[in-house]
Motif scaffolding. Sequence first.
Motif, mmCIF file in Angstrom:
data_model
loop_
_atom_site.group_PDB
_atom_site.id
_atom_site.type_symbol
_atom_site.label_atom_id
_atom_site.label_comp_id
_atom_site.label_asym_id
_atom_site.label_seq_id
_atom_site.Cartn_x
_atom_site.Cartn_y
_atom_site.Cartn_z
ATOM 1 N N VAL A 50 34.119 -10.432 -14.778
ATOM 2 C CA VAL A 50 33.691 -11.750 -14.295
ATOM 3 C C VAL A 50 34.278 -12.925 -15.094
ATOM 4 C CG1 VAL A 50 31.686 -13.114 -13.674
ATOM 5 C CG2 VAL A 50 31.621 -10.651 -13.445
ATOM 6 N N HIS A 61 35.214 1.002 1.039
ATOM 7 C CA HIS A 61 35.528 0.595 -0.330
ATOM 8 C C HIS A 61 34.253 0.627 -1.160
ATOM 9 C CE1 HIS A 61 39.481 -1.164 0.714
ATOM 10 N NE2 HIS A 61 38.891 -1.353 1.873
ATOM 11 N N VAL A 112 35.124 -6.182 -11.892
ATOM 12 C CA VAL A 112 33.929 -6.548 -12.640
ATOM 13 C C VAL A 112 34.182 -7.491 -13.812
ATOM 14 C CG1 VAL A 112 32.662 -4.484 -12.032
ATOM 15 C CG2 VAL A 112 34.130 -4.483 -14.019
ATOM 16 N N LEU A 153 34.579 -1.878 5.785
ATOM 17 C CA LEU A 153 34.047 -2.448 4.546
ATOM 18 C C LEU A 153 33.377 -1.391 3.691
ATOM 19 C CD1 LEU A 153 32.396 -5.781 5.609
ATOM 20 C CD2 LEU A 153 34.430 -5.453 4.268
ATOM 21 N N SER A 154 32.657 -0.479 4.333
ATOM 22 C CA SER A 154 31.876 0.460 3.538
ATOM 23 C C SER A 154 32.746 1.556 2.957
ATOM 24 C CB SER A 154 30.759 1.056 4.374
ATOM 25 O OG SER A 154 31.314 1.696 5.490
ATOM 26 N N ALA A 199 32.431 -8.994 -7.023
ATOM 27 C CA ALA A 199 32.815 -8.307 -8.252
ATOM 28 C C ALA A 199 32.768 -6.802 -8.090
ATOM 29 C CB ALA A 199 31.906 -8.735 -9.391
ATOM 30 N N THR A 200 31.873 -6.277 -7.309
ATOM 31 C CA THR A 200 31.751 -4.823 -7.224
ATOM 32 C C THR A 200 32.534 -4.275 -6.031
ATOM 33 O OG1 THR A 200 29.647 -5.211 -6.144
ATOM 34 C CG2 THR A 200 29.600 -4.580 -8.438
ATOM 35 N N SER A 201 31.904 -4.092 -4.921
ATOM 36 C CA SER A 201 32.618 -3.532 -3.783
ATOM 37 C C SER A 201 32.188 -4.269 -2.522
ATOM 38 C CB SER A 201 32.340 -2.044 -3.656
ATOM 39 O OG SER A 201 31.020 -1.864 -3.221
ATOM 40 N N PRO A 202 33.058 -4.241 -1.502
ATOM 41 C CA PRO A 202 32.765 -5.033 -0.303
ATOM 42 C C PRO A 202 31.477 -4.617 0.394
ATOM 43 C CG PRO A 202 34.994 -4.203 -0.259
ATOM 44 C CD PRO A 202 34.345 -3.566 -1.416
ATOM 45 N N SER A 203 31.012 -3.415 0.114
ATOM 46 C CA SER A 203 29.812 -2.997 0.831
ATOM 47 C C SER A 203 28.592 -3.813 0.415
ATOM 48 C CB SER A 203 29.558 -1.512 0.616
ATOM 49 O OG SER A 203 29.590 -1.199 -0.732
ATOM 50 N N ILE A 222 28.307 -6.840 0.835
ATOM 51 C CA ILE A 222 28.046 -7.770 1.930
ATOM 52 C C ILE A 222 27.040 -7.159 2.877
ATOM 53 C CG2 ILE A 222 29.070 -8.960 3.887
ATOM 54 C CD1 ILE A 222 31.642 -9.081 2.429
ATOM 55 N N GLU A 241 27.342 -11.572 -5.545
ATOM 56 C CA GLU A 241 26.253 -10.660 -5.895
ATOM 57 C C GLU A 241 25.039 -11.396 -6.444
ATOM 58 O OE1 GLU A 241 29.313 -9.950 -6.665
ATOM 59 O OE2 GLU A 241 29.740 -7.886 -6.099
ATOM 60 N N ALA A 242 25.302 -12.462 -7.166
ATOM 61 C CA ALA A 242 24.201 -13.113 -7.851
ATOM 62 C C ALA A 242 23.404 -14.034 -6.937
ATOM 63 C CB ALA A 242 24.735 -13.891 -9.044
ATOM 64 N N PHE A 243 23.913 -14.295 -5.753
ATOM 65 C CA PHE A 243 23.187 -15.187 -4.856
ATOM 66 C C PHE A 243 21.923 -14.509 -4.343
ATOM 67 C CE2 PHE A 243 27.017 -17.675 -4.618
ATOM 68 C CZ PHE A 243 26.539 -18.945 -4.391
ATOM 69 N N VAL A 281 33.963 1.361 -7.632
ATOM 70 C CA VAL A 281 33.826 0.213 -8.527
ATOM 71 C C VAL A 281 34.308 0.627 -9.909
ATOM 72 C CG1 VAL A 281 32.228 -1.384 -9.606
ATOM 73 C CG2 VAL A 281 31.835 -0.630 -7.282
ATOM 74 N N GLU A 282 35.188 -0.179 -10.480
ATOM 75 C CA GLU A 282 35.631 0.121 -11.834
ATOM 76 C C GLU A 282 34.740 -0.586 -12.830
ATOM 77 O OE1 GLU A 282 39.481 0.251 -13.475
ATOM 78 O OE2 GLU A 282 40.386 0.412 -11.498
ATOM 79 N N THR A 340 23.479 -8.746 -12.969
ATOM 80 C CA THR A 340 24.050 -9.733 -12.049
ATOM 81 C C THR A 340 24.929 -9.070 -11.000
ATOM 82 O OG1 THR A 340 25.776 -10.115 -13.664
ATOM 83 C CG2 THR A 340 24.066 -11.794 -13.488
ATOM 84 N N LEU A 341 25.479 -7.932 -11.326
ATOM 85 C CA LEU A 341 26.263 -7.215 -10.316
ATOM 86 C C LEU A 341 25.368 -6.451 -9.355
ATOM 87 C CD1 LEU A 341 29.172 -5.794 -12.452
ATOM 88 C CD2 LEU A 341 29.175 -7.766 -10.977
ATOM 89 N N GLN A 342 24.084 -6.525 -9.584
ATOM 90 C CA GLN A 342 23.094 -5.868 -8.738
ATOM 91 C C GLN A 342 23.213 -4.360 -8.755
ATOM 92 O OE1 GLN A 342 22.611 -7.771 -4.924
ATOM 93 N NE2 GLN A 342 21.468 -9.269 -6.086
#
Lengths: 439, 643
Positions: B83, A307, B81, A304-305, B231-235, B237, B201-203, A310-311, A393-395
């Motif tokens: 959304v 990936h 991204v 997982l890490s 939306a961004t990357s699996p990391s 999680i 991501e927003a949760f 990010v575009e 929101t994408l943090q």
Amino acid sequence: MAALLQHAGYEEERLLRVAQQMPCREVQAGMLLSLMGQPQQYSYPSIFIYGHRASGKSHVMHVLLKELELPHATVSCVECVSVALLFEQVLLSFFGCDAASLLPRSPSLSDFVRIYRQQCSQSPAKQTRYIVMEKAELLRDTDANLLPALLRLQELVEDNVTIILLSEIVWDKFRPNTGCFEPLLLHFPDYSKGELQQILSQDRHPSYTAEFYSSYINILLGVFYSVCRDLRELRHLAALNFSKFCEPLAEGKVKETDTHKLWRNIEPHLKKAMQTVYLREVSSLQWEQMQQMEEKESGALRGLSAHTHVELPYYSKFLLIAAYLASYNPARTDKRFFLKVDRFNFTPKNLLNHLLGPKPFPLDRLLAIFYSVVDNRVAPTASIFSQISSLVTLQLLTQVSHDDQLDAPKYKCAVSMDFICAISRTVNFDIVKYLYDFL
Amino acid sequence: EDHFTNGCEGADNSEIRFKLCQDLWHKIRADTEVLQDELNRKILDSLLDFTRKCSSTRQHSDWASQMRASEIPTAALVLGVNVPDHDMTFQSLSELLQQSVTPHVASVQAKECGALKHLMKRVLERLMDTVVTVDDEEEEETEQTSTQLHKSVHCSLSTLCDWYNAKTMKSKTGTPGKKRSSPVRDDPQQPPVVIIFKDLEAFNPKVLQDFILICSRYVERLPLMFIFGIATSPSTIQHMLPHSVSSLLCIELFQSLSCTQHLATVIDKLILTPQFPFKLNGKVMQVLMSIFLYHDFSVRNFIKGVQLALLEHFHSQPLSVLCCKKKEALLNVMQLSHHDLESIRHLLSFRRYVEKQEPQEQLNLFRDDTHLKEVCQKLIKDLRKYHKNYYPVLRCLHTLTSSLPRYPLGKQVRELHLICLEKNVWENEDYQTAMKLLKMLAKDELIASLQRCVEILQPVKSKKMKKALVELEELLAKFKQLDINSSWANITLAPRSHLSPPESQTLNEVCYYSSSATVRRHLNATPRTSIQAALSSPYYYLQNESLKTEDGTVSNAAPDICIAYKLHLECGRLINLYDWLEAYATVVSAAEGNNPDSDNVRKVEEVKHARFIQAVSELEFLGFIKSTKQKTDHVARLTWGGC
């Protein structure tokens, strides 16, 4: 070992069955039993059991209450988003659903006590009733009166009832500052290596002998014991890797007793598992697939890490870069970086700001830096601003000030150095030149 | 429709235009939806497979899967991204799931699940189709009414379990015969319960963790499954969930198509085709593209932009009545009114056309309406032919140049399209370098790309293309015989006749929408600039002659807020309120023509004072100043710059 569990008031046979179901926990179970006394006797109002994850707290309680057929209610505090749920579950398991439906909407503690008393006057307890609360540490976050009241519930409802709290945290962290009834404390220590071996060997594969499985567990523990002592996790790993372990056996290369050869075969495999499955980089399902196509050397599966790419839209990238600069550069150095005058020489501070982590910055500073890093003129359109909030929101950014505060919101940049370097490379921006720490 | 007709240019044929516009838009929308479904098909199919597999392994009872039973199967769906585009994907995903795998699908969004009980409530509501009571004071009233309608249930997963068991039991007793007759379908008795988290991501991480913990307690009784939309990357999680929680999940990764590829296909099918008569000119294309690339990456917004352009075109251009299918267009030409024909005569491209004609013909064109109509028919046919030839040649040129080093004419077809729309492509410098590079290309590569060109040209039906195709095939044959030099001229000449920019075509105004400024203004709004424009030059919006001034100054008669704004621009970061008031009073009394020294001033002061306070608070409301505690009687400016 069953001798430990001998106790008046319970059938010998049942106690034996209980003892079989919880290896290595006889001492604690015996202790509990003596605390609980005989079924019809009054028991101590509250017992507090603590110990690490997967040290058998819930399991012991569950087995004891179930096998000895004592009236009980088991409640997980995570699940009880409101106290009403907690009350309902307790009443439901003691008195059936009629009692539970008597609860008013958003009941208070006194409602609960009232209904409990009313019900138990109709059907008084012949045996001690037990309420088991798992993850009791969450009770601290509920109403302040809940925990003290539960601890002396026996007095309040005048019934033979005992509360058993299960937690991973010691009692000292629970004690409310107003003081409360002190429960009896009971500690479940971690399993030792030998105990783990004994427990894990129990769930053996039906088509192999017990000795074979236990030698497998021995090897597994040899690899994983240094990093992981969680019984659940170990059991999971054991299940995942067992088929690989049996492989040479199925091919007929080695016999079951040839432990050394089996060890040589499985050891590198387990090492690999430690880096992937154990960290959940790869899901267990994928791990199994990987094992099957090992011969073809599957390099396609990445964790997982892996990936992290990010575009982002073009201006979002620059906004993120500006945010990063604003977070890691002191505000007083902005002038030196972004005014078009020749730079001063200042002494580098050895990554000080990066060690301290991102600092909050106001919106206008972000925009000021944004306009000076982005190369062509950009109109301050609504979509620029909406990109900032979508970054939040994408943090990738975090908003530091409260949501309600409309004027001068503050943000922090939440991405790593590697990430921002990758981003700025895609837009041909040399970010290191603009970072105060790296001058 | 009323809105469309009102204020429309040339109202007489507005109804036809409205209908044309609607038809075209419906067609475009339908096409894009089909396209998007196709693009998503692959990933959706694999997701469906995943859910099926998960629900079927659950039923297996071999040793290994029993040991793994406590994990919740989870699909991590990486969507990029953009959304705004995700909604559609999730929509079709849940529809597909409901059709083919399980009736129990619930999707939740972060913004409706601030706390654990809300999340729980939403999930239960969506799965069970009933109203769930949560002990929440604020929702008291709505619930009181709803309890009478529905059987209200308590909000916990055990309720869900009971409900699920009841449901599956019912289906078991209800359709016992079906099970035997269709063993192919993977166990319809135990369909999984799928919960889709649309924007992971927003949760709130805490909420999510607790929810997963609760779910894992029930996973033995309830075949749960999660789908995370990332939306961004699996990391993320791993950032959101601690090890103790993520170890409860069995995560598999799914990567969707990147949005740039998505857009490329949409452009390919929507813009670069003669199928739709409506076209965008270079500048509008540029605006839409830059919004996409610079701002949002959203294909949906791009299509929205096309829709806006479409609407604007039909709304503002009376001749857009001719922008439709060939037969209809020819018919519509015959029905043009005299007024419309006049506007044709005023078209820039038409005048250029007229200038090239004989004097007698020129006179005819200007006097004789019927003759003009005939000519128009011919011109429209020409325009269609031009389009038919343009796109295949564009693609050919693209295949030739897209493999060149450093991409002088762009990597994507759309870039080449933009270049061609702007001016004659062969006059472009990059084109020259591309051709030079092309000459240096190895022979087999060149032959391969020429072969591809042939393939592109093959399905095209027009005469000229047939001819070009034959030429190309000859060329290819010559190349194979190493006869290179003689045939160069052909390649370089081919585009000239077909790739001239649309502006050079007569009657291009019918099909091409060119007002890039409108599109930009509507799609890429600049609220700050408009406010500043309104404050610094009120004439721009109010259109009052007395407010007209030379640039940079504000007339004394301007609204109070404009004067206050103008004065505050002259100050530094902190503004002394009293000085500001003084300055304001001076300006206003000068406007009223009073002598500032007279006694009169003192009396009016109160009114002015009130007006000033109102202006200041309006400025505060607009976000130009705010009160500060740094200095008494001062306010802080929130904007930079000024005079």
